[in-house]
Design a protein around this motif. Structure first.
Motif, PDB file in Angstrom:
ATOM      1  N   HIS A  37       0.958  -1.306  -0.238  1.00  0.00           N
ATOM      2  CA  HIS A  37      -0.199  -0.196  -0.227  1.00  0.00           C
ATOM      3  C   HIS A  37       0.515   1.275  -0.178  1.00  0.00           C
ATOM      4  O   HIS A  37       1.278   1.632   0.546  1.00  0.00           O
ATOM      5  CB  HIS A  37      -0.754   0.076   1.136  1.00  0.00           C
ATOM      6  CG  HIS A  37      -1.793   0.908   1.079  1.00  0.00           C
ATOM      7  ND1 HIS A  37      -2.520   1.943   0.549  1.00  0.00           N
ATOM      8  CD2 HIS A  37      -1.552   2.364   2.433  1.00  0.00           C
ATOM      9  CE1 HIS A  37      -2.830   3.069   1.063  1.00  0.00           C
ATOM     10  NE2 HIS A  37      -2.388   3.094   2.311  1.00  0.00           N
ATOM     11  N   ASP A  42      -3.343   4.688  -5.395  1.00  0.00           N
ATOM     12  CA  ASP A  42      -4.254   4.992  -6.025  1.00  0.00           C
ATOM     13  C   ASP A  42      -4.989   6.193  -5.614  1.00  0.00           C
ATOM     14  O   ASP A  42      -5.937   6.488  -6.483  1.00  0.00           O
ATOM     15  CB  ASP A  42      -5.322   3.337  -5.231  1.00  0.00           C
ATOM     16  CG  ASP A  42      -5.707   3.730  -3.912  1.00  0.00           C
ATOM     17  OD1 ASP A  42      -4.696   4.011  -3.492  1.00  0.00           O
ATOM     18  OD2 ASP A  42      -6.568   2.988  -3.358  1.00  0.00           O
ATOM     19  N   ASP A 101       0.059  -0.830  -5.459  1.00  0.00           N
ATOM     20  CA  ASP A 101      -1.215   0.322  -6.006  1.00  0.00           C
ATOM     21  C   ASP A 101      -0.543   1.535  -6.832  1.00  0.00           C
ATOM     22  O   ASP A 101      -1.334   2.533  -6.685  1.00  0.00           O
ATOM     23  CB  ASP A 101      -2.236   0.793  -4.692  1.00  0.00           C
ATOM     24  CG  ASP A 101      -1.287   1.573  -3.831  1.00  0.00           C
ATOM     25  OD1 ASP A 101       0.228   1.310  -3.920  1.00  0.00           O
ATOM     26  OD2 ASP A 101      -1.711   1.735  -2.553  1.00  0.00           O
ATOM     27  N   ARG A 121      -6.042  -1.080  -6.187  1.00  0.00           N
ATOM     28  CA  ARG A 121      -6.730  -0.131  -5.339  1.00  0.00           C
ATOM     29  C   ARG A 121      -7.585  -0.545  -3.619  1.00  0.00           C
ATOM     30  O   ARG A 121      -7.199  -1.936  -4.110  1.00  0.00           O
ATOM     31  CB  ARG A 121      -7.638   0.703  -5.735  1.00  0.00           C
ATOM     32  CG  ARG A 121      -9.449  -0.083  -6.283  1.00  0.00           C
ATOM     33  CD  ARG A 121     -10.224   0.727  -6.979  1.00  0.00           C
ATOM     34  NE  ARG A 121     -11.519   0.253  -7.062  1.00  0.00           N
ATOM     35  CZ  ARG A 121     -12.800   1.218  -7.542  1.00  0.00           C
ATOM     36  NH1 ARG A 121     -12.863   2.063  -7.474  1.00  0.00           N
ATOM     37  NH2 ARG A 121     -13.468   0.009  -7.822  1.00  0.00           N
TER      38      ARG A 121
END
Length: 233
Positions: free
Chosen positions: A116, A120, A155, A196
């Motif tokens: 992460h 996104d 992402d 995402r």
């Protein structure tokens, strides 16, 4: 009987004509060829690259004699895994070994590892999303490969950074895309790109385990394919 999970989180970007694609790719074309009112049924014709939207890479993507998408079993595109928070990341800032090493004791062999970066949030036809996204260094990719995961997701548009030239933007990194991809692909570790909602998986934690699914259509002989990715919590 399958147990119903408490939460299902969609990790896929919707596919439509305005979706951002790799800057050197043509845009997605989605034409309605038939209308129910006129023809008795509605149907569309879609034209896009196999690496469009949320997608996986197969070794053939970078290795001339590499495995194709259909060389992998369906089990290769699902399994238990862990999402790691590697934020914050500035424009074009790479994901390094130092970002991943604190989680080394939490990553298990054959895990699906999701990174992460928060990028996104920029999803769209923006300079940040198309060109200036975080990506793996070669060393980070090698480090991850050494942990023997099943797959590594991110992402951003790619595990490798923007290295090419376009009229309005030059290279954003000196890390060649092959340096980021090959340590994974040479070990049959599947890259998952353009994810995402990994923040929803984390839900405020620095890491969180989940069951992760990212099955592509069963294309034969391709170097990748778009997927519908989701997490069971």
């Amino acid at each position: 009987m399958v147990d119903i999970p408490n939460r299902i989180i969609d990790l896929s970007n919707p596919v439509h004509e305005g979706i951002p694609v790799w800057p050197s790719f043509p845009s997605v074309r989605c034409e309605q060829t038939n209308w129910a009112a006129r023809d008795g049924f509605t149907m569309e014709q879609v034209k896009m690259r196999t690496h469009t939207g949320t997608h996986v890479d197969a070794p053939l993507h970078f290795i001339p004699e590499g495995k194709t998408l259909d060389d992998f079993s369906i089990e290769s595109f699902m399994g238990p895994g862990i999402t790691l928070d590697v934020t914050p990341k500035d424009r074009a800032e790479p994901v390094t070994v130092d970002d991943i090493e604190p989680f080394i004791d939490e990553i298990e062999k054959n895990d699906v590892v999701m990174l992460h970066t928060g990028w996104d949030w920029y999803h769209g036809r923006t300079q940040e999303y198309l060109f200036e996204f975080p990506h793996l260094t070669g060393e980070a990719s090698e480090f991850l490969a050494g942990l023997e995961p099943k797959a590594v997701g991110i992402d951003t548009p790619s595990v490798g950074g923007w290295y090419d030239e376009m009229p309005n933007h030059g290279p954003a990194t000196d890390v060649h895309p092959a340096d980021s991809h090959l340590p994974l692909l040479e070990n049959d570790i599947v890259p998952i790109e353009e994810l995402r909602n990994l923040d929803q998986v984390l839900d405020g934690a620095q890491s969180r385990r989940a069951d992760l699914f990212f099955p592509p259509l069963p294309f034969k002989g391709t170097g990748g394919g778009s997927v519908r990715a989701f997490a069971f919590l």
